[in-house]
Design a protein around this motif. Structure first.
Motif, PDB file in Angstrom:
ATOM      1  N   UNK A 148     149.759  50.493  81.488  1.00 23.66           N
ATOM      2  CA  UNK A 148     149.011  50.421  82.736  1.00 23.66           C
ATOM      3  C   UNK A 148     147.550  50.588  82.379  1.00 23.66           C
ATOM      4  N   UNK A 149     146.731  49.561  82.636  1.00 25.97           N
ATOM      5  CA  UNK A 149     145.349  49.574  82.193  1.00 25.97           C
ATOM      6  C   UNK A 149     144.434  50.324  83.140  1.00 25.97           C
ATOM      7  N   UNK A 150     144.776  50.427  84.397  1.00 28.69           N
ATOM      8  CA  UNK A 150     143.913  51.125  85.338  1.00 28.69           C
ATOM      9  C   UNK A 150     143.943  52.630  85.176  1.00 28.69           C
ATOM     10  N   UNK A 151     144.889  53.157  84.381  1.00 27.75           N
ATOM     11  CA  UNK A 151     144.927  54.588  84.147  1.00 27.75           C
ATOM     12  C   UNK A 151     143.954  54.984  83.046  1.00 27.75           C
ATOM     13  N   UNK A 152     143.105  54.039  82.668  1.00 25.89           N
ATOM     14  CA  UNK A 152     142.121  54.300  81.626  1.00 25.89           C
ATOM     15  C   UNK A 152     141.179  55.405  82.066  1.00 25.89           C
ATOM     16  N   UNK A 153     140.701  56.166  81.102  1.00 29.98           N
ATOM     17  CA  UNK A 153     139.687  57.148  81.406  1.00 29.98           C
ATOM     18  C   UNK A 153     138.492  56.895  80.499  1.00 29.98           C
ATOM     19  N   UNK A 154     137.317  57.239  80.973  1.00 29.50           N
ATOM     20  CA  UNK A 154     136.110  57.015  80.195  1.00 29.50           C
ATOM     21  C   UNK A 154     135.723  58.286  79.464  1.00 29.50           C
ATOM     22  N   UNK A 155     135.427  58.147  78.168  1.00 29.25           N
ATOM     23  CA  UNK A 155     134.952  59.256  77.361  1.00 29.25           C
ATOM     24  C   UNK A 155     133.687  58.774  76.673  1.00 29.25           C
ATOM     25  N   UNK A 156     132.550  59.288  77.072  1.00 27.52           N
ATOM     26  CA  UNK A 156     131.293  58.906  76.433  1.00 27.52           C
ATOM     27  C   UNK A 156     131.006  57.427  76.483  1.00 27.52           C
ATOM     28  N   UNK A 157     131.373  56.752  77.558  1.00 29.25           N
ATOM     29  CA  UNK A 157     131.112  55.318  77.673  1.00 29.25           C
ATOM     30  C   UNK A 157     132.198  54.436  77.090  1.00 29.25           C
ATOM     31  N   UNK A 158     133.273  55.022  76.610  1.00 31.37           N
ATOM     32  CA  UNK A 158     134.371  54.259  76.036  1.00 31.37           C
ATOM     33  C   UNK A 158     135.583  54.361  76.952  1.00 31.37           C
ATOM     34  N   UNK A 159     136.257  53.224  77.212  1.00 34.26           N
ATOM     35  CA  UNK A 159     137.498  53.231  77.972  1.00 34.26           C
ATOM     36  C   UNK A 159     138.667  53.391  77.020  1.00 34.26           C
ATOM     37  N   UNK A 160     139.607  54.257  77.363  1.00 31.65           N
ATOM     38  CA  UNK A 160     140.754  54.538  76.504  1.00 31.65           C
ATOM     39  C   UNK A 160     142.029  54.352  77.313  1.00 31.65           C
ATOM     40  N   UNK A 161     142.975  53.564  76.786  1.00 34.63           N
ATOM     41  CA  UNK A 161     144.274  53.362  77.421  1.00 34.63           C
ATOM     42  C   UNK A 161     145.362  53.531  76.362  1.00 34.63           C
ATOM     43  N   UNK A 162     146.609  53.415  76.745  1.00 29.99           N
ATOM     44  CA  UNK A 162     147.712  53.496  75.783  1.00 29.99           C
ATOM     45  C   UNK A 162     148.771  52.468  76.136  1.00 29.99           C
ATOM     46  N   UNK A 163     149.288  51.781  75.119  1.00 30.23           N
ATOM     47  CA  UNK A 163     150.350  50.785  75.255  1.00 30.23           C
ATOM     48  C   UNK A 163     151.449  51.163  74.267  1.00 30.23           C
ATOM     49  N   UNK A 164     152.706  50.966  74.654  1.00 37.02           N
ATOM     50  CA  UNK A 164     153.803  51.365  73.770  1.00 37.02           C
ATOM     51  C   UNK A 164     154.868  50.278  73.642  1.00 37.02           C
ATOM     52  N   UNK A 165     155.570  50.319  72.518  1.00 34.29           N
ATOM     53  CA  UNK A 165     156.734  49.452  72.276  1.00 34.29           C
ATOM     54  C   UNK A 165     157.510  50.002  71.093  1.00 34.29           C
ATOM     55  N   UNK A 166     158.809  50.242  71.282  1.00 41.33           N
ATOM     56  CA  UNK A 166     159.715  50.632  70.203  1.00 41.33           C
ATOM     57  C   UNK A 166     159.209  51.819  69.382  1.00 41.33           C
ATOM     58  N   UNK A 167     158.662  52.819  70.041  1.00 43.45           N
ATOM     59  CA  UNK A 167     158.202  54.014  69.352  1.00 43.45           C
ATOM     60  C   UNK A 167     156.813  53.925  68.758  1.00 43.45           C
ATOM     61  N   UNK A 168     156.190  52.750  68.790  1.00 48.50           N
ATOM     62  CA  UNK A 168     154.828  52.565  68.286  1.00 48.50           C
ATOM     63  C   UNK A 168     153.872  52.617  69.479  1.00 48.50           C
ATOM     64  N   UNK A 169     152.768  53.345  69.339  1.00 50.14           N
ATOM     65  CA  UNK A 169     151.768  53.438  70.400  1.00 50.14           C
ATOM     66  C   UNK A 169     150.463  52.841  69.914  1.00 50.14           C
ATOM     67  N   UNK A 170     149.863  51.984  70.745  1.00 45.04           N
ATOM     68  CA  UNK A 170     148.555  51.389  70.467  1.00 45.04           C
ATOM     69  C   UNK A 170     147.586  51.921  71.512  1.00 45.04           C
ATOM     70  N   UNK A 171     146.474  52.510  71.054  1.00 43.65           N
ATOM     71  CA  UNK A 171     145.475  53.082  71.954  1.00 43.65           C
ATOM     72  C   UNK A 171     144.168  52.318  71.779  1.00 43.65           C
ATOM     73  N   UNK A 172     143.899  51.323  72.662  1.00 40.41           N
ATOM     74  CA  UNK A 172     142.626  50.612  72.588  1.00 40.41           C
ATOM     75  C   UNK A 172     141.477  51.485  73.109  1.00 40.41           C
ATOM     76  N   UNK A 173     140.398  51.533  72.350  1.00 37.76           N
ATOM     77  CA  UNK A 173     139.154  52.189  72.759  1.00 37.76           C
ATOM     78  C   UNK A 173     138.130  51.068  72.881  1.00 37.76           C
ATOM     79  N   UNK A 174     137.638  50.847  74.107  1.00 37.42           N
ATOM     80  CA  UNK A 174     136.791  49.675  74.364  1.00 37.42           C
ATOM     81  C   UNK A 174     135.416  50.083  74.871  1.00 37.42           C
ATOM     82  N   UNK A 175     134.422  49.311  74.465  1.00 36.19           N
ATOM     83  CA  UNK A 175     133.098  49.399  75.068  1.00 36.19           C
ATOM     84  C   UNK A 175     132.509  48.001  75.058  1.00 36.19           C
ATOM     85  N   UNK A 176     131.791  47.642  76.107  1.00 33.64           N
ATOM     86  CA  UNK A 176     131.243  46.298  76.154  1.00 33.64           C
ATOM     87  C   UNK A 176     130.448  46.038  77.402  1.00 33.64           C
TER      88      UNK A 176
END
Length: 197
Positions: free
Chosen positions: A146-174
């Protein structure tokens, strides 16, 4: 042929067969069971992210520290760029490189659809922290979040995506403007494609 040369020939032949069999068994093992990537420390991630993001290093350090407090130490990460847009339904496309300490580096591409109350467009530099990656090949799948549950930390958006026990956490700025909440997935591939599904 005397008995000594026959014995030597049998020994050589036996050693050759043993080497061939053990080479075949051992050769197929490492190719199929790739070594699990070793985790990175916060400082290593911050240093690599600083070179990639430039002057935004303070916000990046806070974002990485927040992520590692929640999910632990990642054993791979991706640096890349992406662009996305949405009007209720949305699309996101990106490309970059995945880095591991001991299992090699890979060029990766990602794309995915989203659906929700989401409007706008953005272009981002992205660092993705990857947790519990058993092998580099395990990245090539769909990760849901769920991308809207992102929170901002110092100007960076952070979310979490999961599949089969692997977690990917994109940290975005732009740059851009995007507002809302959506559910979707990112599909990672070895080659670029315009097909987000």
């Amino acid at each position: 042929m005397n008995s000594m040369s026959r014995r030597a020939l049998c020994q050589r032949l036996g050693l050759g067969v043993f080497a061939a069999l053990s080479g075949a068994a051992g050769g197929s093992g490492p190719a199929l069971a790739e070594e699990r990537p070793i985790p990175y420390t916060d400082n290593e991630l911050i240093d690599n992210g600083h070179r990639f993001f430039g002057s935004l290093s303070r916000g990046l350090a806070e974002a990485i520290q927040s992520a590692t407090k929640r999910w632990g130490q990642p054993n791979a990460y991706v640096l890349g760029q992406e662009a996305g847009g949405a009007f209720v339904g949305g699309l996101r496309f990106g490309e970059g490189s995945m880095y591991t300490r001991n299992a090699g580096d890979r060029r990766v591409f990602w794309q995915g659809p989203s659906l929700g109350l989401d409007y706008g467009a953005d272009g981002d530099r992205t660092m993705m922290l990857i947790y519990n990656l058993p092998s580099t090949e395990a990245l090539y799948q769909r990760f849901v979040g769920v991308d809207g549950s992102a929170y901002l930390v110092g100007g960076f958006g952070v979310t979490a995506l999961t599949a089969n026990g692997v977690t990917v956490v994109p940290i975005r700025t732009g740059v851009g403007a995007r507002l809302g909440i959506n559910i979707g997935y990112l599909k990672f591939t070895e080659h670029p494609t315009w097909n987000p599904f």
